[in-house]
Design a protein around this motif. Structure first.
Motif, PDB file in Angstrom:
ATOM      1  N   TRP A  53       1.010   4.423  -2.788  1.00  0.00           N
ATOM      2  CA  TRP A  53       0.657   5.835  -2.591  1.00  0.00           C
ATOM      3  C   TRP A  53       1.868   6.736  -2.752  1.00  0.00           C
ATOM      4  O   TRP A  53       1.726   7.879  -3.171  1.00  0.00           O
ATOM      5  CB  TRP A  53      -0.030   6.035  -1.249  1.00  0.00           C
ATOM      6  CG  TRP A  53      -1.308   5.254  -1.168  1.00  0.00           C
ATOM      7  CD1 TRP A  53      -1.655   4.369  -0.213  1.00  0.00           C
ATOM      8  CD2 TRP A  53      -2.379   5.264  -2.107  1.00  0.00           C
ATOM      9  NE1 TRP A  53      -2.881   3.819  -0.490  1.00  0.00           N
ATOM     10  CE2 TRP A  53      -3.344   4.344  -1.645  1.00  0.00           C
ATOM     11  CE3 TRP A  53      -2.623   5.925  -3.308  1.00  0.00           C
ATOM     12  CZ2 TRP A  53      -4.532   4.099  -2.327  1.00  0.00           C
ATOM     13  CZ3 TRP A  53      -3.804   5.688  -3.984  1.00  0.00           C
ATOM     14  CH2 TRP A  53      -4.738   4.778  -3.490  1.00  0.00           C
ATOM     15  N   VAL A  54       3.047   6.207  -2.419  1.00  0.00           N
ATOM     16  CA  VAL A  54       4.246   7.003  -2.698  1.00  0.00           C
ATOM     17  C   VAL A  54       4.389   7.199  -4.197  1.00  0.00           C
ATOM     18  O   VAL A  54       4.732   8.287  -4.672  1.00  0.00           O
ATOM     19  CB  VAL A  54       5.500   6.313  -2.110  1.00  0.00           C
ATOM     20  CG1 VAL A  54       6.762   6.964  -2.635  1.00  0.00           C
ATOM     21  CG2 VAL A  54       5.475   6.387  -0.604  1.00  0.00           C
ATOM     22  N   VAL A  66       1.969   7.373  -6.339  1.00  0.00           N
ATOM     23  CA  VAL A  66       1.025   8.403  -6.769  1.00  0.00           C
ATOM     24  C   VAL A  66       1.523   9.781  -6.349  1.00  0.00           C
ATOM     25  O   VAL A  66       1.536  10.733  -7.139  1.00  0.00           O
ATOM     26  CB  VAL A  66      -0.368   8.114  -6.178  1.00  0.00           C
ATOM     27  CG1 VAL A  66      -1.303   9.271  -6.475  1.00  0.00           C
ATOM     28  CG2 VAL A  66      -0.928   6.833  -6.764  1.00  0.00           C
ATOM     29  N   LEU A  67       1.953   9.882  -5.102  1.00  0.00           N
ATOM     30  CA  LEU A  67       2.352  11.192  -4.571  1.00  0.00           C
ATOM     31  C   LEU A  67       3.547  11.751  -5.335  1.00  0.00           C
ATOM     32  O   LEU A  67       3.554  12.904  -5.747  1.00  0.00           O
ATOM     33  CB  LEU A  67       2.688  11.068  -3.083  1.00  0.00           C
ATOM     34  CG  LEU A  67       3.087  12.361  -2.385  1.00  0.00           C
ATOM     35  CD1 LEU A  67       1.881  13.254  -2.234  1.00  0.00           C
ATOM     36  CD2 LEU A  67       3.694  12.083  -1.026  1.00  0.00           C
ATOM     37  N   GLU A  99       0.817  -1.205   0.000  1.00  0.00           N
ATOM     38  CA  GLU A  99       0.000   0.000   0.000  1.00  0.00           C
ATOM     39  C   GLU A  99       0.854   1.260   0.000  1.00  0.00           C
ATOM     40  O   GLU A  99       0.646   2.178  -0.786  1.00  0.00           O
ATOM     41  CB  GLU A  99      -0.896  -0.015   1.232  1.00  0.00           C
ATOM     42  CG  GLU A  99      -2.349   0.216   0.908  1.00  0.00           C
ATOM     43  CD  GLU A  99      -3.163   0.256   2.188  1.00  0.00           C
ATOM     44  OE1 GLU A  99      -4.041   1.099   2.269  1.00  0.00           O
ATOM     45  OE2 GLU A  99      -2.892  -0.550   3.104  1.00  0.00           O
ATOM     46  N   LEU A 100       1.828   1.286   0.893  1.00  0.00           N
ATOM     47  CA  LEU A 100       2.635   2.496   1.047  1.00  0.00           C
ATOM     48  C   LEU A 100       3.351   2.838  -0.254  1.00  0.00           C
ATOM     49  O   LEU A 100       3.342   3.988  -0.701  1.00  0.00           O
ATOM     50  CB  LEU A 100       3.643   2.300   2.181  1.00  0.00           C
ATOM     51  CG  LEU A 100       4.314   3.591   2.611  1.00  0.00           C
ATOM     52  CD1 LEU A 100       3.353   4.460   3.367  1.00  0.00           C
ATOM     53  CD2 LEU A 100       5.527   3.296   3.464  1.00  0.00           C
ATOM     54  N   GLY A 144       2.208  -5.098   3.158  1.00  0.00           N
ATOM     55  CA  GLY A 144       3.245  -4.233   3.712  1.00  0.00           C
ATOM     56  C   GLY A 144       2.656  -3.090   4.512  1.00  0.00           C
ATOM     57  O   GLY A 144       2.311  -2.057   3.963  1.00  0.00           O
ATOM     58  N   THR A 145       2.498  -3.301   5.807  1.00  0.00           N
ATOM     59  CA  THR A 145       1.966  -2.218   6.631  1.00  0.00           C
ATOM     60  C   THR A 145       3.059  -1.184   6.865  1.00  0.00           C
ATOM     61  O   THR A 145       4.241  -1.427   6.634  1.00  0.00           O
ATOM     62  CB  THR A 145       1.486  -2.747   7.984  1.00  0.00           C
ATOM     63  OG1 THR A 145       2.617  -3.337   8.628  1.00  0.00           O
ATOM     64  CG2 THR A 145       0.402  -3.765   7.822  1.00  0.00           C
ATOM     65  N   THR A 146       2.620  -0.038   7.340  1.00  0.00           N
ATOM     66  CA  THR A 146       3.569   1.034   7.594  1.00  0.00           C
ATOM     67  C   THR A 146       4.578   0.628   8.658  1.00  0.00           C
ATOM     68  O   THR A 146       5.764   0.942   8.560  1.00  0.00           O
ATOM     69  CB  THR A 146       2.811   2.271   8.096  1.00  0.00           C
ATOM     70  OG1 THR A 146       1.569   2.329   7.436  1.00  0.00           O
ATOM     71  CG2 THR A 146       3.598   3.520   7.862  1.00  0.00           C
ATOM     72  N   GLU A 147       4.078  -0.099   9.659  1.00  0.00           N
ATOM     73  CA  GLU A 147       4.953  -0.458  10.768  1.00  0.00           C
ATOM     74  C   GLU A 147       6.085  -1.362  10.290  1.00  0.00           C
ATOM     75  O   GLU A 147       7.260  -1.142  10.586  1.00  0.00           O
ATOM     76  CB  GLU A 147       4.120  -1.143  11.845  1.00  0.00           C
ATOM     77  CG  GLU A 147       4.802  -1.136  13.190  1.00  0.00           C
ATOM     78  CD  GLU A 147       3.937  -1.772  14.244  1.00  0.00           C
ATOM     79  OE1 GLU A 147       2.721  -1.914  14.003  1.00  0.00           O
ATOM     80  OE2 GLU A 147       4.485  -2.135  15.290  1.00  0.00           O
ATOM     81  N   VAL A 188       2.955  10.697  -9.968  1.00  0.00           N
ATOM     82  CA  VAL A 188       1.807  11.342 -10.610  1.00  0.00           C
ATOM     83  C   VAL A 188       1.699  12.787 -10.151  1.00  0.00           C
ATOM     84  O   VAL A 188       1.538  13.714 -10.944  1.00  0.00           O
ATOM     85  CB  VAL A 188       0.515  10.564 -10.284  1.00  0.00           C
ATOM     86  CG1 VAL A 188      -0.675  11.284 -10.877  1.00  0.00           C
ATOM     87  CG2 VAL A 188       0.620   9.157 -10.822  1.00  0.00           C
ATOM     88  N   GLY A 189       1.804  12.993  -8.829  1.00  0.00           N
ATOM     89  CA  GLY A 189       1.530  14.315  -8.280  1.00  0.00           C
ATOM     90  C   GLY A 189       2.659  15.305  -8.474  1.00  0.00           C
ATOM     91  O   GLY A 189       2.429  16.508  -8.424  1.00  0.00           O
ATOM     92  N   ALA A 190       3.861  14.831  -8.674  1.00  0.00           N
ATOM     93  CA  ALA A 190       4.968  15.787  -8.723  1.00  0.00           C
ATOM     94  C   ALA A 190       5.806  15.658 -10.001  1.00  0.00           C
ATOM     95  O   ALA A 190       5.962  16.622 -10.726  1.00  0.00           O
ATOM     96  CB  ALA A 190       5.861  15.603  -7.491  1.00  0.00           C
TER      97      ALA A 190
END
Lengths: 194, 319, 171
Positions: free
Chosen positions: C56-57, C59-60, C52-53, C124-127, C63-65
């Motif tokens: 979103w990284v 995308v952030l 997951e992380l 893959g959790t954040t922890e 895609v976003g930058a």
């Protein structure tokens, strides 16, 4: 004092701006909700001009003074037989008295110059039309507006008395009494007349 | 409850919130702005104080002709409003309303998800700006892109601060870890987040990409009818999203008396309070100039956010 | 085929298809927008795989930058609407290089895994991510941050002629 010294602490302008808008929000708004709530017009508002036909002598002063030339007057002469008089008197009779409110600029000069108080301001203002031709009010319509003419405001108690009143008072007091010019600014204010 | 029903309920709830809350905020903007300017605002639509004004606006927008300029890049032009609207809808999925899983989609990396998806919005700005074939649109879009790229940094940094403090990236987790003294501890981050959030949704005083007095209407100049309405809706959903994120990250979300039952109410109340501040700022302040905007971002917000990160780390280690 | 397989295939097709559109499209800005789709599909692939992380990284950051910066630069210089037939695009060398890299990577992966099936690791959790990065992989992580920091400082130095001029005089 330098230019910097006049400045306030930084951020004060921002706070002031927020305060102004917040204060305005808590106060009553200034909006006039006109069609729902009738506006409170000041006395002697210039809404429309009313005609008191009986007072009109067809002197044409109003039509001639009108800057827009928006007053149209027609008349004819009539003979009036006065009993006891040597010959019949002539009198002006009003045929047409139109004011075109699509031209009128509401200066009020016609009302000022009328020597016999035939024209009056009234505060009525709801006479909008869908056709501009309908803004030409004839003498009947102008006469209808007379119903809406407010009573004249009371005299200013501190003001100069009217010429008629002053003359009458002087005549009553007899010869040798002071003229209106002398009483214009009396040392002691006169009591208001009832 | 079967899985599909559960999913359906959640999606319907989010879509309903997506359609209703922005309208409430929009109506609030109409009325609050009017009264702050000593006006009354809409009074007729719907009867009571013009409550249905935005509904009427919506009907009007639907009736209008949908014009695409001849020289425009049609598919991109027509797609852009949807791209502008979509990220906000997705973000609403992750915002917790109350304790005990009152969130459409609990996510382990909720904060990251929200920031990432919000960042997609800038693509819509560039798409609409370029595809309109209009120089004002392009100027507005370039301003918008520069602004959004710049302000994403303080936004992410200040959000990182609160994530560090809470020790989690999950939005419900952050709210659960929140305690009132964070209001003081995280105050600079909250301020930075709110201000850069305002800039992210291009609200006045940060509306240089739109700047109606210089750029007609920026990247929205060529849009009409329903597509324009989508952009407007995106702006109001943006207010809701930024207000909700500020609430969740910095104002303690559902914390308040009796959070177990009234938690959702506290969240909503805080969201509307922050939305009110957004509107209040719009009424009070004039638009910044383009260079002032970038100065504010790089010389004020970013350093403050970095200092807040250090402060958060120090306090976190000391505790 | 499970749902995950179908999703993987579909997202992979989208990623490859839009990737091909990036290099074949005659529209300059549309190429950039196809890149957005391609990278978004990649993020979707990560999501399906449980990372997951990373998704979103992706995308952030991308895609976003990155793509936005790319589009921004293109629009600042030249962004005609409609096809640009004068794009300098050598087809054959590109095909050879691209195809060669693709085939080589595919051969490498096929050789390394040889049809053995692996269980998917837990999501893959954040922890877990955090403990891995700051435990097992802390050295590469820090080295990377130093690399990025030096790149940042270098960019600032390059973009400020006043700094460059002064050092030039001393040298």
């Amino acid at each position: 004092m330098s230019e910097q010294g006049d400045r306030h602490t930084p951020g004060r302008g921002l706070i002031n701006g927020l305060a102004v808008t917040l204060k305005t929000m808590t106060r009553r708004s200034g909006t006039q909700q006109y069609p729902d709530v009738e506006p409170e017009l000041p006395p002697r508002s210039r809404g429309v001009i009313a005609l008191l036909e009986e007072n009109c002598t067809v002197c044409m002063l109003c039509a001639r003074e009108c800057p827009d030339w928006c007053i149209y007057i027609d008349s004819h002469k009539e003979e009036v037989v006065v009993p006891g008089a040597a010959r019949a008197r002539q009198r002006n009779v009003l045929d047409k008295f139109d004011i075109d409110f699509s031209l009128c600029m509401y200066c009020g000069i016609c009302i000022e110059v009328c020597p016999f108080d035939a024209l009056h301001w009234t505060p009525e203002f709801e006479y909008a039309e869908t056709d501009v031709l309908n803004l030409l009010h004839d003498k009947n319509r102008l006469g209808d507006w007379m119903r809406t003419v407010p009573p004249p405001p009371a005299h200013d108690v501190l003001g100069e008395p009217s010429k008629e009143e002053a003359t009458a008072a002087r005549k009553a007091a007899g010869p040798g009494a002071p003229t209106p010019a002398q009483t214009a600014r009396p040392a002691v204010r006169p009591e208001p007349k009832p | 409850m079967p899985l599909w029903l559960d999913l359906l309920v959640r999606v319907v709830a989010v879509v309903a919130a997506f359609l209703v809350v922005p309208l409430v905020v929009g109506q609030m903007e109409h009325k609050v702005m009017a009264h702050m300017q000593s006006r009354l605002g809409p009074m007729y639509a719907g009867g009571f104080h013009g409550w249905a004004q935005l509904v009427a606006d919506g009907v009007k927008f639907v009736q209008k002709e949908d014009i695409t300029p001849r020289d425009a890049d049609r598919p991109v032009f027509r797609l852009a409003p949807l791209v502008a609207l979509f990220p906000y809808l997705v973000v609403l999925l992750a915002i917790p309303l109350g304790p005990g899983g009152l969130v459409a989609q609990p996510m382990d990396v909720g904060l990251f998800f929200v920031l990432a998806v919000l960042g997609v919005g800038v693509v819509a700005v560039l798409m609409s700006a370029w595809a309109s074939a209009n120089k004002y649109s392009l100027l507005g879009g370039l301003r918008g892109a520069a602004q959004l790229l710049g302000y994403e940094l303080p936004l992410v940094l200040s959000a990182a601060s609160v994530a560090m403090a809470a020790g989690t990236l999950s939005l419900p987790g952050i709210v659960a870890a929140w305690s009132p003294w964070w209001l003081l501890w995280q105050a600079p981050a909250a301020l930075v987040f709110f201000v850069s959030g305002l800039a992210e949704i291009r609200r006045p005083p940060f509306d240089m990409p739109i700047a109606d007095s210089e750029l007609v209407f920026g990247y929205m100049t060529e849009y009409t009818g329903l597509r324009f309405a989508f952009f407007l809706l995106a702006e109001y959903v943006g207010i809701v999203v930024i207000a909700a994120l500020t609430t969740v990250l910095f104002l303690g979300g559902w914390h308040g008396p009796d959070p177990a039952h009234l938690g959702w109410l506290w969240t909503l109340a805080k969201v509307f309070a922050v939305s009110f501040v957004v509107i209040w700022l719009r009424v009070s302040y004039p638009r910044l100039r383009e260079d002032q905007l970038q100065r504010l971002c790089w010389l004020v917000l970013v350093p403050v956010a970095l200092a807040q990160l250090v402060l958060t780390a120090v306090v976190k280690l000391a505790l | 085929m499970t749902v995950a397989d179908v999703l993987l295939l579909a997202l992979g097709a989208v990623a490859v298809g839009s990737g091909a559109a990036v290099v074949t499209s005659d529209h300059l800005v549309r190429s950039g927008l196809y890149l957005v789709v391609s990278l978004g599909a990649m993020a979707g692939l990560y999501l399906v795989l449980g990372a997951e992380l990373v998704a979103w990284v992706q995308v952030l950051v991308y895609v976003g930058a990155v793509v936005v910066l790319l589009l921004f630069a293109v629009m600042l210089t030249r962004a005609p609407i409609g096809p640009s037939p004068d794009l300098d695009r050598p087809a054959w060398p590109a095909l050879i290089v691209g195809g060669g890299v693709g085939l080589g990577l595919a051969a490498l992966l096929a050789d390394a895994f040889r049809w053995t099936l692996y269980d998917r690791p837990e999501p893959g959790t954040t922890e877990r991510m955090g403990t891995q990065i700051f435990g097992q992989w802390v050295l590469p992580f820090e080295v990377l941050s130093i690399l990025l920091l030096s790149a940042l400082v270098g960019a600032i130095v390059l973009s400020r002629p006043d700094i460059g001029a002064r050092t030039g005089e001393e040298a």
